[in-house]
Write a protein that holds these residues in place. Structure first.
Motif, PDB file in Angstrom:
ATOM      1  N   ALA A 248       0.839  -1.204   0.000  1.00 20.84           N
ATOM      2  CA  ALA A 248       0.000   0.000   0.000  1.00 20.84           C
ATOM      3  C   ALA A 248       0.871   1.250   0.000  1.00 20.84           C
ATOM      4  CB  ALA A 248      -0.923   0.000   1.222  1.00 20.84           C
ATOM      5  N   GLY A 249       1.988   1.182   0.722  1.00 25.95           N
ATOM      6  CA  GLY A 249       2.910   2.303   0.736  1.00 25.95           C
ATOM      7  C   GLY A 249       3.557   2.533  -0.621  1.00 25.95           C
ATOM      8  N   LEU A 250       3.896   1.446  -1.313  1.00 27.91           N
ATOM      9  CA  LEU A 250       4.468   1.577  -2.653  1.00 27.91           C
ATOM     10  C   LEU A 250       3.479   2.253  -3.600  1.00 27.91           C
ATOM     11  CD1 LEU A 250       6.276  -1.870  -3.121  1.00 27.91           C
ATOM     12  CD2 LEU A 250       7.258   0.322  -2.412  1.00 27.91           C
ATOM     13  N   TRP A 251       2.222   1.842  -3.490  1.00 24.78           N
ATOM     14  CA  TRP A 251       1.188   2.479  -4.303  1.00 24.78           C
ATOM     15  C   TRP A 251       1.076   3.963  -3.949  1.00 24.78           C
ATOM     16  CZ3 TRP A 251      -3.150   4.874  -2.245  1.00 24.78           C
ATOM     17  CH2 TRP A 251      -4.062   5.378  -3.196  1.00 24.78           C
ATOM     18  N   TRP A 252       1.052   4.288  -2.687  1.00 24.84           N
ATOM     19  CA  TRP A 252       0.892   5.671  -2.235  1.00 24.84           C
ATOM     20  C   TRP A 252       2.043   6.532  -2.761  1.00 24.84           C
ATOM     21  CZ3 TRP A 252      -2.621   6.646   2.242  1.00 24.84           C
ATOM     22  CH2 TRP A 252      -2.758   8.013   2.515  1.00 24.84           C
ATOM     23  N   VAL A 253       3.255   6.003  -2.632  1.00 23.34           N
ATOM     24  CA  VAL A 253       4.438   6.752  -3.047  1.00 23.34           C
ATOM     25  C   VAL A 253       4.420   6.987  -4.559  1.00 23.34           C
ATOM     26  CG1 VAL A 253       6.945   6.596  -3.333  1.00 23.34           C
ATOM     27  CG2 VAL A 253       5.900   6.050  -1.122  1.00 23.34           C
ATOM     28  N   TYR A 254       4.143   5.936  -5.329  1.00 20.80           N
ATOM     29  CA  TYR A 254       4.211   6.072  -6.787  1.00 20.80           C
ATOM     30  C   TYR A 254       3.187   7.077  -7.302  1.00 20.80           C
ATOM     31  CZ  TYR A 254       4.741   4.975 -11.699  1.00 20.80           C
ATOM     32  OH  TYR A 254       4.990   5.083 -13.055  1.00 20.80           O
ATOM     33  N   GLY A 334      13.231  21.094  -0.119  1.00 24.06           N
ATOM     34  CA  GLY A 334      13.896  21.231   1.171  1.00 24.06           C
ATOM     35  C   GLY A 334      14.415  19.913   1.704  1.00 24.06           C
ATOM     36  N   ALA A 335      14.268  19.743   3.030  1.00 28.69           N
ATOM     37  CA  ALA A 335      14.761  18.535   3.695  1.00 28.69           C
ATOM     38  C   ALA A 335      14.008  17.295   3.245  1.00 28.69           C
ATOM     39  CB  ALA A 335      14.653  18.704   5.212  1.00 28.69           C
ATOM     40  N   TYR A 336      12.741  17.454   2.847  1.00 28.94           N
ATOM     41  CA  TYR A 336      11.948  16.302   2.407  1.00 28.94           C
ATOM     42  C   TYR A 336      12.603  15.591   1.229  1.00 28.94           C
ATOM     43  CZ  TYR A 336       8.214  18.419   5.210  1.00 28.94           C
ATOM     44  OH  TYR A 336       7.484  18.948   6.240  1.00 28.94           O
ATOM     45  N   LYS A 337      13.270  16.362   0.389  1.00 28.68           N
ATOM     46  CA  LYS A 337      13.893  15.818  -0.816  1.00 28.68           C
ATOM     47  C   LYS A 337      14.950  14.775  -0.482  1.00 28.68           C
ATOM     48  CE  LYS A 337      15.963  17.494  -5.117  1.00 28.68           C
ATOM     49  NZ  LYS A 337      16.310  18.717  -5.879  1.00 28.68           N
ATOM     50  N   TRP A 338      15.637  14.939   0.653  1.00 24.57           N
ATOM     51  CA  TRP A 338      16.729  14.033   1.022  1.00 24.57           C
ATOM     52  C   TRP A 338      16.336  13.072   2.134  1.00 24.57           C
ATOM     53  CZ3 TRP A 338      19.672  14.327  -2.876  1.00 24.57           C
ATOM     54  CH2 TRP A 338      19.821  15.532  -3.557  1.00 24.57           C
ATOM     55  N   LEU A 339      15.307  13.401   2.907  1.00 25.39           N
ATOM     56  CA  LEU A 339      14.840  12.469   3.926  1.00 25.39           C
ATOM     57  C   LEU A 339      14.220  11.233   3.298  1.00 25.39           C
ATOM     58  CD1 LEU A 339      13.254  14.851   6.600  1.00 25.39           C
ATOM     59  CD2 LEU A 339      15.295  13.429   6.867  1.00 25.39           C
ATOM     60  N   PHE A 340      13.583  11.420   2.141  1.00 25.64           N
ATOM     61  CA  PHE A 340      12.914  10.281   1.509  1.00 25.64           C
ATOM     62  C   PHE A 340      13.898   9.180   1.125  1.00 25.64           C
ATOM     63  CE2 PHE A 340      11.053   7.783  -1.841  1.00 25.64           C
ATOM     64  CZ  PHE A 340       9.752   7.586  -1.399  1.00 25.64           C
ATOM     65  N   PRO A 341      14.996   9.471   0.406  1.00 25.00           N
ATOM     66  CA  PRO A 341      15.925   8.382   0.078  1.00 25.00           C
ATOM     67  C   PRO A 341      16.576   7.753   1.302  1.00 25.00           C
ATOM     68  CG  PRO A 341      16.847  10.504  -0.550  1.00 25.00           C
ATOM     69  CD  PRO A 341      15.408  10.736  -0.219  1.00 25.00           C
ATOM     70  N   VAL A 342      16.739   8.540   2.362  1.00 21.67           N
ATOM     71  CA  VAL A 342      17.274   7.966   3.608  1.00 21.67           C
ATOM     72  C   VAL A 342      16.311   6.910   4.142  1.00 21.67           C
ATOM     73  CG1 VAL A 342      17.851   8.448   6.012  1.00 21.67           C
ATOM     74  CG2 VAL A 342      18.647   9.990   4.210  1.00 21.67           C
ATOM     75  N   GLY A 343      15.017   7.242   4.137  1.00 21.56           N
ATOM     76  CA  GLY A 343      14.012   6.279   4.589  1.00 21.56           C
ATOM     77  C   GLY A 343      13.975   5.055   3.694  1.00 21.56           C
ATOM     78  N   VAL A 377       8.697   1.977   8.754  1.00 22.69           N
ATOM     79  CA  VAL A 377       9.428   2.997   8.002  1.00 22.69           C
ATOM     80  C   VAL A 377       8.606   3.461   6.806  1.00 22.69           C
ATOM     81  CG1 VAL A 377      11.518   3.501   6.690  1.00 22.69           C
ATOM     82  CG2 VAL A 377      11.651   2.106   8.761  1.00 22.69           C
ATOM     83  N   MET A 378       7.918   2.526   6.155  1.00 19.74           N
ATOM     84  CA  MET A 378       7.073   2.889   5.023  1.00 19.74           C
ATOM     85  C   MET A 378       5.978   3.861   5.441  1.00 19.74           C
ATOM     86  SD  MET A 378       6.428   2.586   1.791  1.00 19.74           S
ATOM     87  CE  MET A 378       7.186   1.095   1.149  1.00 19.74           C
ATOM     88  N   VAL A 379       5.383   3.619   6.608  1.00 23.64           N
ATOM     89  CA  VAL A 379       4.357   4.541   7.120  1.00 23.64           C
ATOM     90  C   VAL A 379       4.951   5.930   7.309  1.00 23.64           C
ATOM     91  CG1 VAL A 379       2.860   5.063   9.074  1.00 23.64           C
ATOM     92  CG2 VAL A 379       2.985   2.724   8.179  1.00 23.64           C
ATOM     93  N   LEU A 380       6.157   5.990   7.844  1.00 24.44           N
ATOM     94  CA  LEU A 380       6.818   7.278   8.039  1.00 24.44           C
ATOM     95  C   LEU A 380       7.075   7.984   6.708  1.00 24.44           C
ATOM     96  CD1 LEU A 380       9.391   6.403  10.863  1.00 24.44           C
ATOM     97  CD2 LEU A 380       7.248   7.673  11.078  1.00 24.44           C
TER      98      LEU A 380
END
Length: 403
Positions: A248-254, A334-343, A377-380
């Motif tokens: 579900a997280g993969l769907w949400w992200v895509y 901003g920070a969101y751009k780099w927090l995502f690949p870290v997650g 982590v996916m939820v985050l």
């Protein structure tokens, strides 16, 4: 809007350009090949042949993805939908069926004969389509002929591929893959085909749903096993919940951002198209990983807990990183751009949790705990996307002005 006739290009600014019934039918045929390739990957991973099974899976998946992608971009520009166009597309579908039948011997025994037959049938039908397009539009004649000649020449080498020595099989395969990838690069230099941003985004979204659907099926199997195995009810239930949260997280992200906006403004179709090989292949491998974990929890797999978790978490991580590189990197700020690949990388580190969690004090198997950690982590990551407001913005960050 009227369709193209006799191979003439369609209007790239056409309104309400969604997938046609024929294109959706084409996708369903390809779903069979994806499912069979995923099933063979499961068999290889269960028997601890992870590396060789993964290489065979990626080789077979290239044939599936590349044939699908070529049809998708051609149909986006020259979907005439006359009787000959339909016959040629149905011929391509017949090639897909042959390819699907050849999936098992190719991955189980390294016999690519049927795969190549099906692949060549699909590609030669596409050659005829490009010849039709070259005869119908003078402005794109050179481009269409480059496609037709390039595809036809590469197929000759594919027919000879089984003759390659066993030690040279993989290098020769990679060389032929490079040749296939170069055909559009060379052809498009003669003139860009009129691809439609919304249509391409819709087509890729449809195929993403197909490969994610395999994962939903695997998660449902976990729930079914929970009902049938009362002694392992908790383990299977939690595994099913964790797997469903991940898919579900993969769907949400895509689907958190409109890819057509970036396609329309950035005009980099090959980066988007080629990069999706990793996204699609990862989604298919994820569904295989869910089934591997089911067998691991049932005690029918010889894999360690860390390896079993890796078959699921690493594909998820690759999928997330692929979507970030292709789409979200241009939308997040901003920070969101780099927090995502870290997650995304943290999800891939879930096997480490399987090595650190003590078995004696755990109420469930280590693998299940690791999957639930990856799901957390996916939820985050989903929360991060919502907090970034990316779904509320229509334009990618830093998108250049039109014109």
């Amino acid at each position: 809007m009227p369709r193209a006739t006799c191979g003439r290009p369609r209007d790239p600014s056409e309104i309400f350009r969604s997938s046609s019934p024929l294109e959706l039918f084409f996708d369903l045929i390809f779903a069979v090949s994806v499912s069979l390739a995923s099933a063979q990957l499961v068999d290889a991973e269960i028997h601890a042949n992870v590396a060789s099974g993964l290489v065979a899976y990626l080789m077979v998946f290239f044939a599936v993805w590349w044939a699908w992608m070529n049809f998708t971009w051609f149909a986006g520009a020259f979907d005439a939908d006359d009787w000959l166009y339909r016959v040629l597309v149905l011929t391509q579908m017949a090639g897909v069926v042959i390819l699907a039948v050849g999936t098992t011997p190719a991955m189980a025994a390294g016999d690519f004969h049927l795969i190549i037959v099906g692949y060549v049938v699909m590609r030669l039908a596409l050659v005829v389509q490009w010849i039709r397009a070259s005869r119908s539009n003078a402005g794109l004649r050179k481009t269409a002929l480059r496609y037709a000649v390039g595809i036809a020449v590469v197929q000759v080498f594919w027919v000879c591929y089984p003759l390659a020595p066993a030690d040279w099989a993989l290098p020769v395969f990679l060389l032929l893959v490079a040749c296939e990838l170069l055909v559009p690069v060379i052809a498009e230099r003669a003139g860009q085909t009129p691809w439609h941003p919304e249509h391409i985004a819709d087509r890729y979204g449809s195929f993403t749903l197909i490969v994610l659907g395999e994962s939903v099926l695997a998660s449902t199997a976990a729930a079914a096993n929970a009902v049938e195995n009362a002694s392992q009810l908790l383990q299977f239930s939690l595994l099913g919940v964790g797997a469903f949260i991940l898919v579900a997280g993969l769907w949400w992200v895509y689907f958190s951002s409109d890819a057509s906006v970036w396609l329309r403004r950035r005009r980099a179709p090959m980066v988007f198209g080629y990069g999706h090989y990793f996204v699609f292949a990862a989604a298919g491998a994820f569904s295989a990983g869910v089934k591997v974990l089911l067998d691991h929890e049932a005690g029918s797999s010889g894999l360690s807990s860390a390896t079993a978790v890796a078959t699921l978490s690493i594909p998820v991580s690759v999928f997330l990183l692929g979507v970030w590189l292709l789409i979200l990197r241009l939308c997040l700020r901003g920070a969101y751009k780099w927090l995502f690949p870290v997650g995304a990388l943290l999800v891939g580190c879930a096997p480490l949790l399987a090595q650190l969690t003590p078995t004696a004090e755990a109420d469930v198997q280590i693998a299940v705990v690791s999957v639930l950690g990856a799901a957390a982590v996916m939820v985050l990551l989903v929360v991060l996307i919502e907090a970034s407001g990316v779904r509320e913005r229509a334009e990618p960050a830093g998108a250049p002005a039109a014109g």
